[in-house]
Design an enzyme around this catalytic site. Structure first.
Site, short mmCIF file in Angstrom:
data_model
loop_
_atom_site.label_atom_id
_atom_site.label_comp_id
_atom_site.label_asym_id
_atom_site.label_seq_id
_atom_site.Cartn_x
_atom_site.Cartn_y
_atom_site.Cartn_z
N HIS A 222 -56.94 -5.19 7.20
CA HIS A 222 -56.54 -3.79 7.15
C HIS A 222 -55.35 -3.63 6.21
O HIS A 222 -54.57 -4.55 6.00
CB HIS A 222 -56.20 -3.28 8.55
CG HIS A 222 -57.42 -3.01 9.39
ND1 HIS A 222 -57.73 -1.76 9.86
CD2 HIS A 222 -58.40 -3.83 9.82
CE1 HIS A 222 -58.86 -1.82 10.55
NE2 HIS A 222 -59.29 -3.07 10.55
N HIS B 124 -61.32 -10.10 7.78
CA HIS B 124 -61.37 -8.66 8.03
C HIS B 124 -59.93 -8.16 7.97
O HIS B 124 -59.15 -8.37 8.89
CB HIS B 124 -61.99 -8.40 9.41
CG HIS B 124 -62.06 -6.95 9.79
ND1 HIS B 124 -63.22 -6.21 9.66
CD2 HIS B 124 -61.14 -6.10 10.29
CE1 HIS B 124 -63.00 -4.98 10.08
NE2 HIS B 124 -61.73 -4.88 10.47
N CYS C 168 -58.36 1.08 14.57
CA CYS C 168 -58.77 0.77 15.93
C CYS C 168 -58.17 1.79 16.90
O CYS C 168 -56.95 1.95 16.94
CB CYS C 168 -58.31 -0.64 16.31
SG CYS C 168 -58.65 -1.07 18.03
N ARG D 202 -69.36 1.63 10.60
CA ARG D 202 -68.88 1.32 11.95
C ARG D 202 -67.36 1.44 12.02
O ARG D 202 -66.82 2.38 12.58
CB ARG D 202 -69.33 -0.08 12.37
CG ARG D 202 -69.20 -0.37 13.88
CD ARG D 202 -67.80 -0.72 14.33
NE ARG D 202 -67.28 -1.92 13.72
CZ ARG D 202 -66.06 -2.40 13.94
NH1 ARG D 202 -65.23 -1.74 14.75
NH2 ARG D 202 -65.63 -3.48 13.33
N ASP D 203 -66.66 0.51 11.44
CA ASP D 203 -65.20 0.49 11.57
C ASP D 203 -64.55 1.65 10.84
O ASP D 203 -63.50 2.16 11.26
CB ASP D 203 -64.66 -0.84 11.04
CG ASP D 203 -63.25 -1.14 11.54
OD1 ASP D 203 -62.75 -0.38 12.37
OD2 ASP D 203 -62.66 -2.14 11.09
N ASN E 258 -59.20 0.11 6.86
CA ASN E 258 -59.57 -1.18 6.27
C ASN E 258 -59.20 -1.18 4.79
O ASN E 258 -59.00 -0.13 4.18
CB ASN E 258 -61.09 -1.38 6.37
CG ASN E 258 -61.57 -1.48 7.79
OD1 ASN E 258 -61.57 -2.55 8.37
ND2 ASN E 258 -61.99 -0.36 8.37
#
Length: 304
Positions: A211, A209, A242, A15-16, A251
């Site tokens: 980065h 979470h 993002c 996903r990310d 990430n």
């Protein structure tokens, strides 16, 4: 050094990691990567987001990806997670049988407006309504984006993060995610914020979470672990970013986190060889630079 004996690594590359890749990733590559990650020993994998394909073209095939990987993930004992920005996304995710839904609200008003075109308060109102409508059908977790720094220069106050975390817990969320959306955090800031949150709710309630925009994600991970936090999201190959946050890089790489934890004697249940096979699939099938440290040790090329 007082560290957790076990850390749950939650994989978010499908996903990310994939969402910000410019060139569309072939469907078969997405499915192959997810299936390979399922063999690595993860308890949870975030496999997609249910968003407008106009906003995030890379997620246009999310329903098909879920359908093609659901049985493998289930047989491997992996819980599926997906990001949802609105009611339509929740409805689709529930219909697809996703186990956990991540609903994102930015602490920063400017980022929330850029991300979902609503104020944080408007997003909070919608989240409350969604919990009321779907809370008996699926598990929700609240993700607080920009909790450790705003790309638009807005001040992020610890008191505001505490207030929004309390909002999530009072609605019945078992977990709240604290996201360093653009990698602006440092260990001192992580320690200050998470000390306040852990003091209020304990370490079991939070997922980190992080980065790696400025190369501090592993240091920030260690700072959080020293407070007893033991749930961390990461992305294989260090992919991510993002689309609505200027300057957001990838990430923290799963293979780098796994290496650090293993070297420190912290158990994760994640198999390094299986994870590295997934990184190889990403290297071969995704047009994006792989910037993780450990991936360089597994290149299929001669040393020079």
């Amino acid at each position: 050094m007082n560290l957790p004996k076990f850390v749950e690594m939650i994989e978010v590359c499908p996903r990310d990691g994939f969402q910000n890749i410019h060139d569309l990733i072939p469907f078969d590559t997405k499915v192959a990567v997810i299936k390979q990650l399922a063999t690595a020993g993860y308890q949870r994998i975030e496999i997609c987001s249910f968003v407008s394909p106009k906003a995030i073209p890379q997620m246009a095939d999310a329903v098909e990806v879920v359908a093609s990987t659901r049985d493998v993930l289930k047989s491997s004992g992996v819980k599926t997670a997906a990001l949802v920005p609105n009611a339509r996304g929740v409805e689709t995710a529930v219909a697809c049988g996703i186990d956990e839904l991540t609903y994102v609200i930015s602490v920063s008003e400017k980022h929330n407006m850029a991300n979902v075109k609503r104020t944080p308060e408007e997003s909070m109102d919608e989240f409350k309504a969604l919990i009321g409508r779907y809370g008996d059908k699926v598990r929700f977790r609240l993700s607080l984006a920009t909790a450790l720094g705003c790309p638009f220069g807005e001040e992020i106050r610890t008191e505001r993060v505490l207030e929004m975390a309390r909002f999530g817990f009072e609605l019945g969320c078992e977990e709240v995610m604290i996201a360093d959306t653009v990698g602006m955090a440092n260990p001192v800031r992580v320690s200050a914020l998470m000390t306040a949150l852990v003091h209020a709710y304990g370490p079991d309630k939070f997922i980190m979470h992080l980065h790696d925009t400025r190369g501090l994600a592993l240091a920030n991970t260690l700072a959080a672990m020293q407070l007893g936090l033991h749930k961390f999201e990461s992305a294989a190959a260090g992919l991510g970013g993002c689309p609505f946050a200027p300057g957001a890089a990838g990430n923290v790489a799963s293979e780098d986190v796994l290496n650090m934890l293993t070297e420190m004697g912290v158990e994760t249940g994640v198999n390094a060889d299986a994870l590295n096979e997934a990184v190889m699939l990403i290297r071969e099938g995704v047009h994006a630079p792989i910037v993780s440290h450990m991936a360089g040790l597994y290149k299929k090329s001669p040393c020079v």
